[in-house]
Each structure stands twice: as C-alpha cells, then as structure tokens.
Enzyme design. Structure first.
Site, short mmCIF file in Angstrom:
data_model
loop_
_atom_site.label_atom_id
_atom_site.label_comp_id
_atom_site.label_asym_id
_atom_site.label_seq_id
_atom_site.Cartn_x
_atom_site.Cartn_y
_atom_site.Cartn_z
N LYS A 77 0.85 -1.19 0.00
CA LYS A 77 0.00 0.00 0.00
C LYS A 77 0.89 1.24 0.00
O LYS A 77 1.91 1.28 0.70
CB LYS A 77 -0.91 -0.02 1.24
CG LYS A 77 -1.95 1.09 1.28
CD LYS A 77 -2.88 0.94 2.49
CE LYS A 77 -3.93 2.05 2.52
NZ LYS A 77 -4.84 1.93 3.68
N SER A 152 -9.82 2.15 2.85
CA SER A 152 -8.88 2.84 1.99
C SER A 152 -7.89 1.92 1.28
O SER A 152 -7.27 2.33 0.32
CB SER A 152 -8.11 3.87 2.82
OG SER A 152 -7.28 3.21 3.77
N SER A 176 -10.26 -0.12 7.08
CA SER A 176 -9.62 0.01 5.77
C SER A 176 -8.92 -1.25 5.24
O SER A 176 -8.52 -1.27 4.08
CB SER A 176 -8.61 1.16 5.79
OG SER A 176 -9.29 2.39 5.69
#
Lengths: 484, 489
Positions: A77, A152, A176
């Site tokens: 990420k 997210s 997330s």
C-alpha cells in the site's frame, strides 16, 4: 477451473524449484501491465526495482538461505515508506515524495524475502471507504468495474481479487483492511493495536492505525502476519511481546468454539442479501462444531460518531506537517507565509481530507474539546468495556463486515455521511484496539462479494485465523475469482 | 506618580535546555553550533510516517529537578500536542505537557538584597514540564527569503513555571539566579544564556494594595539577568503610567528591546492562538516508577540549601557567606575541597577566612580574567595553604595577597615555598622591628609632632611607613604595639 495462486502455493513452487522468484515477478508484472489500466489498483510500478528484489531472493535460495516466503511477490500500500519507491499516500501533496527510510512493516517484508511488485492505490491519506478520494484516480472493483473496491486499502484488495498480486499490505483505521477485503472477496486481518509497527506508515489517526496483511486465504494471512508482526523500538505504541506463530491454531478443530453474535450487528441498516450470507456462514460454523450465542454490544451505535470525532481530530494534527515548507507540494504562487500555507493545503489536499481536517480542527477547538473529543474518548472506553463483557460469554465475535456489498462508483459523492455509516461494524474494533478480520462469505444479489467479520480478544489473532481457516476448508468462497 | 502606591506581581516561566547528548524524541545530537540542519534526522524534519520516542535521559533530569525543589514527581504524566503553524515547527505541533506535567509543586528559597536589607523569600513553583524546542528561522542572508535551521528542533526543554510570588524586579532576578544556579547544581542544564539554554518569560501585573490582581502582560524570551531586570522595571513603570492615565491594561505578549530599553507588543489576547491541545497518541503516558525516583534521589548531590545550612552550623559561616559560597556548585566544590585539605582540626578556624578569600580576592581575579572557578590557576589546596599561613601569623593579610599573585602566576608549588623563596615570613621579633621604628621616627619628625598634638591620622601614617620599610613583613599588630610604646614613652 484451477485454484488461484496463494502465498502458500507460490512458496511451495519456489521451494520445489518449479519457478524462480524472477519468473514469478515477471509473470505478475505481465498480468499487471495487461489489467491495471482497467482497475487502477497500482499507482507505481518499477520493473527494475522488482526484478532486483527477485534476483536477490533467488540468490538467497541458491545459497540455501531462503525462508518460507523468500521470493513470493507482494504489493505494498502506498502508505508505507519504502526506499526505492515513492510514498504518495494517494495525495497530490506527496506526489514528489520518496522516503529515505523503510517502514517497519517494509523492513520485515524485505527480511522475509518478499518481492515488491509495486505500490497500490488508496484513498488519500487513507481517508475514505471507496478509494475514490485518491488523487491518482478511483480504483475499480474487479468483480464489477462500475463498483468501488472499498477503501482505503482498495488498491491492495482489488489487486489480489484480480490476480495481480497474491498478497498485499494494508492499513486499517476504521475498517480500511476489512471493508475492501469484504467488497473484493478476499481475506484480510487488522491485528491488535501495537502488534505491527507504525514506524514509516504515514499516519492518519495514530491511536487507531494498524497495518496488516491482505491475501486470498486466512492461512496466507497467518503466514504474512508471522512476517509483519513484532516489536519496534521506534514506535512507542508497539508492544513488546514474545514472538508468536500465527499459524499455530490453523489445524485446530472448532468443536466447542463459542461464537458471539452481537444482535446490534443485524439491525435495520443491513441489506437482506448480506444478512443471508452471514447467517449461512454462521450455520457453517455450527456444522463445524462451533456454538453461536447471542451477545450484546449496547454502545455499538456510538462507534461511528466517536470514530468520526477521534480520527479527524488526530488527522487534523497529523497532517499539519504537510505545509509546503520542507518537502512535498508547495503552491507555485503565494503572497505571504499564511497565504503559502493556505494555498499549498487548499491545492494539495482533496475534498475528503479537507473535510476531515476541518472536523478535527473544530472538535479540538477551545470550547468544543470537552463536548466532542473528551466525550468521544469516554465513549471509546465504554465500547471497549462492551467487548470485554461480550467476550466473557464467547471466544470470538462474528457478524457482517459491512451492511451492504460494494457501492457503485460515485454513489456517495453527494452524501459522505452515508459512506461514514457504512463503517458501522468496523470502527468499534479500532476504537477498542481489538483484532478484526474479514473473510469471503458468499455473494449478494448483485453478484458482489459479502464479507464475514471475525473479532477476537486482544492478541487472539491465532484463534481467529484458525477459525477462518477451518471455515475456508469447508467452503470455497475464498477461491472464487471474477473470471470464474 | 509614585511606585509606592502600587503592588507588583510577577511570575516567571523559565525554559531550561536539558543537557542530554541527544534530542528529546530522536537520536540526533544536541551539540550547539553545527552547520544548519546537520543535526536534523527524519524525525526532526517531520517526514511522513516518523514517530517520537522518549529520551530517558531527559526524564531523568526532570526527576532530578523535581527532587531538588521538593516537588511531586508525577507517577503518571501525559504528553500533549500544541498545534500551530510556523516554518520552524516541522510537525505543525509541539510535543509538550499540558494537563499532567511531570513535576508538580515545589519551592525555591531566594535571597534578595545585600547587607542589612537582605531578606529571604520562599517562591512557590507551579509545575515543570518536558517539551521539545522548535527550530530557528533565519531571516538574513537569503535574498529576501527565510532560511530554516532545524538543528535545535527537538532539543529537550524543561519549562519551569513559578507562582506569581515575586513583587519586584529584584526578587524576579534573585529567583532567576537561584534557579539558574540550581539547574546547574543538579547538572541538568549548562546554564549558557548566550546560547539560549536558560531563558525567561516574565508575567507582570500591578495593582493598588488590597485590589484584585491586575491584568498581566507577558514579556517573552529574556536571556540575561540584566535584561530581565530592565524589562520588568520598564514594564512596571509603563503599566502604572497607563493606569494612572486612565487606561486599562490589555492582556498581551510583549518583547523587550535591549537597545531602547522598552517593551513592545507582539500580540494581543485577541490574536492568541487556539493551540488545540490534546494528548499525543504517539506517546503513551509517561509512567515513572517510585524505584526510579529513589534511584535518582540516591545519586543526587547535596543541595545548595542543605550545604548552606551545614556551613553555618558546622563552620560558623554567616548566612551571607554561606549563600555566597553555595551560589554555584563549582564555587561550593572549590570551597569544600579547600576545607577538606585544611583538615578537620583546622577547618572550623579557617572556614571564615577561606570564604572571604574565595568570594573576595579569588572571585575578583577570576572575574577580571573571565575564568571559571573550575579553571582557577590557584587550586583549592594552594588557597587552603595560603589561608593557613595567614591564620597562624606566618604572613600578614597583605603579604597574603602577594603570595596569592605569585601562586596565580605559577611562581611556586605552594604558599610555603613562595614565602621561603621570597623571604616573606612575617617578622614578629621586637628586636628586629624596633630599629626600623627608630629609623622611621627619626625620618618623620613632623608626623611625630602631629601625633603628639592629638592627630590620630598621623599614627596611621607612621604605621604605614614602618610596614613599608619592613617590606610588609613586620607583623602589623606588633608594629602598632611597639610604636605606641615608643611614642607614648
């Protein structure tokens, strides 16, 4: 149909000499090149960097020094600082930023021999539940590209679901990791707060943020958590605990396992198809020998409001460093110093980030602090007490990860509150600091995946992963891919 | 307008830079004077994803200070973020302590004034808390732009807050001096005011006796005792004039301009920041175990107040002398070293003259040559030896000064060697002094006549002549006695 690749199957291939790390990396890079334009799951690719890591992994194996995961590809990420790569965090503010240090999770990923395929897209500064707030464009759900992948960590979830990575790192502040895992039909675990280092993980809300693995199976998550977890003296909230093998309970039968089902998680806002899938999953657990008991988390309804006070409060302060002075974006034209700050931040941040900075600044302001921030902290303690009381009656808590399947792209544009309310089942776990995971549990009427959320006591990840693994031995939801 | 009708209320906030090797939340060096930004790590630069880690040595110094002022060392204290934007504040917030500081309460006894007018006062302390310093903005040499130096960012500070217990600039300065001596005494701060290691903010208000507290104005960043005094005196005068002219004092932060000797407004209460304090989620509460406090207590030096009391009770020093000797740890160390060398049998007798020498001749000479007492060319042993020779009448006090100069200049290893080599031994033998007196009387008939006519001064002139003729070696007491006998006879 052949089973999709998993971390475990790739590790076995590498160990058997059926493939090299370089071959695996090249294979994945080719798939990414073919499919990423449609999904926008990756925001940065760097073949040379990837292949350098893969060659190093092969060299280790040749020397007989390979570990279990050496040479297995992973996507990271874009929130984790990583030398050799940008760390843009989904923001224009950090478009030019590349960190001169590795995050704690990245160091451990490297030490395990995992090979970085690229950097995955995310909501700007991890603020969002749809991945639409990324400055680098929305990510699309591989199951239906008109839908969001969740957020997210949407890029990580979409990449795994689309077969563009066998595993990825994610971060979870209010859901997330779990929510995009649910929306994309994969597995993901947010460990107990303090288990994975926050060093080098760009902060959204420091008291809630926690990194963790995302993969196709619970077993893969356990293998990856073994690599990621551990004390880091650079993070004062990191916990010093004896090393732990998160795979140790995978084979444990579920006979006698007490599963608490919070009645508050099956209320009005939940769609019928999600309810049906989750209830079917619970029935499966019962056939495996577990017993389900109704529990109550009376303060559940306060979780979203408390979360949307505490998280923005911390965020408003955490994001103050993005001021255009030392690095990152600076407005090209400005008058005085205040104007430089104002223009830089007005131009560098997107709407959702600005909204949360405004909320956070407001709730911390003189005269409002007691009514909002302090009150939310009290609620936070009560929510943790609710969970402690519930865990007196059960070993694990299970329920839906989200009230609905993945939103349509643009569905929440005019109504951020609707998006916030979608976090109803996930935020309380962060507020209590508990470990939580999501695993695939079927599909909704729209053909989109449904996630089952599993919550454990503090540090009870091994038990959660074991239960999830036993479920996955009895079901094949986690093996479904958008292609079949 | 008269200041007599006004009461002054002063409280001080003092930022002391703790003398740790590394910063409060990062491993960067705190050394002064490095090239700009050479001591700025990713943590100090507030790069994304970095986190603070508490420096144990800074906490240890806070404990030491708490013990030195008899305060409560909080078993649990909390770091908070103070949010505001400024280019030399890299994170956009300062990590400080707000609601729960590490040191709570305590007192400091100060001595104000000299001689008969000297008095003691106990100043209460509110709190002392740990925090990080900001960097520096450099507004010169950048062609209209500003430079930022983050070497100082993250330097550990202990902000020490007094109660508004002082009622004159003299008391404020006495407090600041006592605090300055104490932080150096317990070795938590180098006390270097030029480098900004010790700087004061003064909250000043005035009121008519019996009235409630007046509105205060805060004078920021005073980095010398002289400026502290000047700034407060100016501020008092200004506030009194304002009120007597019918104006109200508005709460404000002001700066002192040493060139004009005036304070000027920096910001009014309306411009005050809302700092949006909240507990820093990156740092768990600071928990200090009682065992740690005990450990620090055991390693504490004897404190100045305790030593001063002991010097008075054991050695008969006056309160004034004891305060002077304990004004700095180095002076006290020098003095107690000298006493130890003099030996237990002699110490009581020598303490008073030693104190006079340390605070008189030695202090003056060190001051003149801008040296610290720790670097004194005359060692404690040498001074003790010298004072012993004066006490046993081997030399007079004035010859003592000659021997002191010789020791200072390295002319001999000790007082005895110099006295021998230069033949400075005091002459007490009447048969050696009498011929000198006879010569002087013969050579100064006028003085003799004046003395006999009743002029006492003439006698002193004759003593001086005899001493001079003996090259200072004659015992002054002996000379007095013999001279009187001869003149009277």
């Amino acid at each position: 149909m052949s089973s999709p690749e998993t971390v475990k199957s790739l590790a076995a291939k590498l160990a058997a000499g059926e493939a090299s790390a370089v071959e695996l990396a090249q294979d994945y890079l080719a798939r990414i090149r073919a499919a990423n334009a449609a999904l926008n799951a990756y925001v940065e690719l760097n073949d040379e960097q990837t292949l350098t890591e893969a060659r190093a992994a092969d060299a280790l194996r040749a020397e007989g020094r390979a570990g279990l995961l050496t040479g297995v590809p992973i996507a990271h990420k874009d929130i984790f600082c990583q030398t050799g790569w940008h760390a843009r965090c989904g923001s224009k503010m950090l478009e030019s930023f590349a960190a001169p240090y590795d995050a704690g999770l990245i160091e451990r990923s490297r030490a395990a021999g995992l090979v970085t395929l690229g950097r995955t897209n995310m909501d700007e500064f991890a603020m969002g539940s749809t991945n639409e707030s990324s400055y680098y464009g929305a990510v699309r759900n591989p199951w239906n590209t008109d839908h969001v992948p969740g957020g997210s960590s949407g890029g990580s979830a979409a990449a795994i679901a689309a077969g563009l990575a066998p595993a990825a790192s994610g971060t979870d502040t209010g859901g997330s990791i779990r929510q995009p895992a649910a929306f994309c039909g994969i597995s993901g675990i947010k460990p107990t707060y303090g288990v994975v280092s926050r060093w080098g993980m760009i902060a959204y809300a420091s008291s809630l943020d926690q990194g963790g693995p995302m993969a196709r199976t619970a077993e893969d998550c356990a293998l990856l958590l073994n690599a990621f977890a551990g004390f880091d003296e650079r993070d004062s909230t990191s916990l010093q605990r004896p090393a732990e093998d998160y795979t140790r309970a995978l084979a444990q039968p579920l006979a006698g396992l007490r599963i608490g089902v919070p009645k508050e998680f099956f209320g009005d806002g939940m769609s019928a198809d999600v309810r049906a899938a989750v209830e079917a999953a619970l029935a499966t657990f019962r056939t495996l020998g577990a017993v389900t008991v109704e529990v109550s988390l009376p303060r559940s309804g306060m979780a979203v409001p408390a979360y949307y006070v505490i998280a923005p409060a911390e965020a408003s302060s955490n994001l103050s460093r993005f001021d255009g002075v030392r690095y990152g974006y600076r407005a090209p034209e400005y008058g005085n110093l205040d104007d430089m700050y104002a223009k830089t931040r007005a131009q560098g941040f997107g709407a959702e980030v600005k909204r949360r900075i405004l909320i956070g600044t407001y709730v911390l302001s003189h005269g409002y602090y007691d009514a909002y921030y302090l009150q939310a902290q009290k609620v936070r303690r009560l929510i943790a007490e609710d969970y402690e009381a519930a865990f007196a009656q059960c070993d694990l808590i299970m329920g839906p990860t989200t009230p609905n399947t993945a939103y349509r792209i643009g569905q929440n544009d005019e109504d951020p509150l609707a998006m916030y309310l979608g976090d109803i089942y996930t935020t309380s776990i962060n507020l209590a600091g508990l470990p939580g995971m999501s695993i695939p549990a079927g599909f909704g009427a729209d053909g989109l995946p449904v996630g089952l959320q599993i919550v454990g006591r503090w540090f009870d990840e091994a038990r959660m992963l074991g239960a999830a693994h036993q479920f996955q031995q009895a079901t094949d939801w986690h093996l479904r891919t958008p292609e079949n | 307008m008269s200041r007599a009708n006004w009461e002054v209320v002063i409280g001080l906030e003092t930022h002391t830079q703790l003398n740790t090797a590394s910063k409060i939340f990062s491993g960067s060096s705190t050394a002064f004077g490095a090239a700009p930004n050479a001591q700025a790590s990713p943590v100090d630069l507030a790069l994304p994803g970095v986190l603070p880690v508490m420096n144990r040595a800074a906490v240890e110094r806070a404990i030491r200070f708490g013990l030195a002022i008899g305060a409560t060392v909080a078993p649990r204290s909390v770091f908070a973020r103070k949010n505001y934007f400024y280019p030399d504040l890299p994170k956009g917030y300062q990590i400080s302590q707000y609601e729960l500081p590490v040191v709570q309460g305590g007192t400091l006894t100060i001595r104000v004034g000299e001689g008969d007018k000297a008095y003691e006062k106990v100043v209460r302390l509110t709190r002392a808390h740990l925090e990080e310093d900001a960097g520096k903005s450099l507004h010169e040499d950048f062609h209209g732009m500003s430079g930022i130096d983050l070497n100082r960012a993250g330097t550990p500070l202990l902000e020490i807050v007094s109660e508004p217990d002082m009622s004159s600039s003299a008391e404020a300065v006495a407090y600041a001096r006592a605090l300055h001596a104490l932080v150096r005494w317990v070795d938590i701060c180098d006390g270097n005011m030029q480098e900004g290691s010790f700087r004061c903010d003064a909250n000043v208000s005035v009121r008519r006796p019996g009235e409630p507290l007046g509105t205060r104005r805060e004078i920021k960043n005073l980095n010398s005792f002289r400026f502290l005094q000047q700034a407060i005196d100016y501020e008092i005068q200004w506030q009194i004039e304002q009120i007597e002219d019918g104006h109200k004092i508005q709460q404000a932060t002001v700066l002192f301009d040493p060139d004009s000797g005036e304070t000027r407004m920096m910001r009014s209460k309306e411009d005050a920041h809302d700092y949006r304090y909240f507990p820093d989620p990156d740092l768990p509460p600071l928990v200090i175990a009682a065992e740690w406090v005990d450990e620090v207590r055991r390693a504490m030096p004897e404190l100045p107040a305790a030593l001063a009391a002991r010097l008075q009770s054991d050695y008969g020093l006056s309160a004034y002398d004891a305060a002077g000797i304990t004004a700095s740890r180095e002076t006290a160390q020098y003095f107690t070293d000298a006493l130890a060398i003099a030996g237990a049998a002699q110490a009581t007798q020598l303490a008073k003259p030693l104190a006079n020498w340390v605070m008189g001749e030695l202090a003056a000479r060190l001051n003149r040559e801008e040296r610290d007492i720790a670097q004194s060319p005359v060692s404690p042993a040498q001074l003790a030896g010298l004072v012993a020779r004066i006490a046993d009448n081997t030399i007079s006090n004035s010859i003592g000064k000659k021997v002191f100069d010789a020791l200072w200049n390295g002319e001999g290893p000790d007082a005895d060697a110099i006295i021998d080599a230069q033949g400075l031994k005091q002459v007490t033998d009447a048969s050696a002094i009498e011929p000198i007196i006879d010569e002087v009387l013969a050579a100064n008939p006028k003085s003799v006549e004046e003395y006999r006519a009743g002029k006492e001064k003439a006698f002193n002139a004759l003593v001086g002549q005899v001493m001079k003729a003996s090259r200072g070696k004659a015992s002054p007491a002996q000379v007095n006695e013999l001279l009187k006998k001869k003149l009277g006879g």
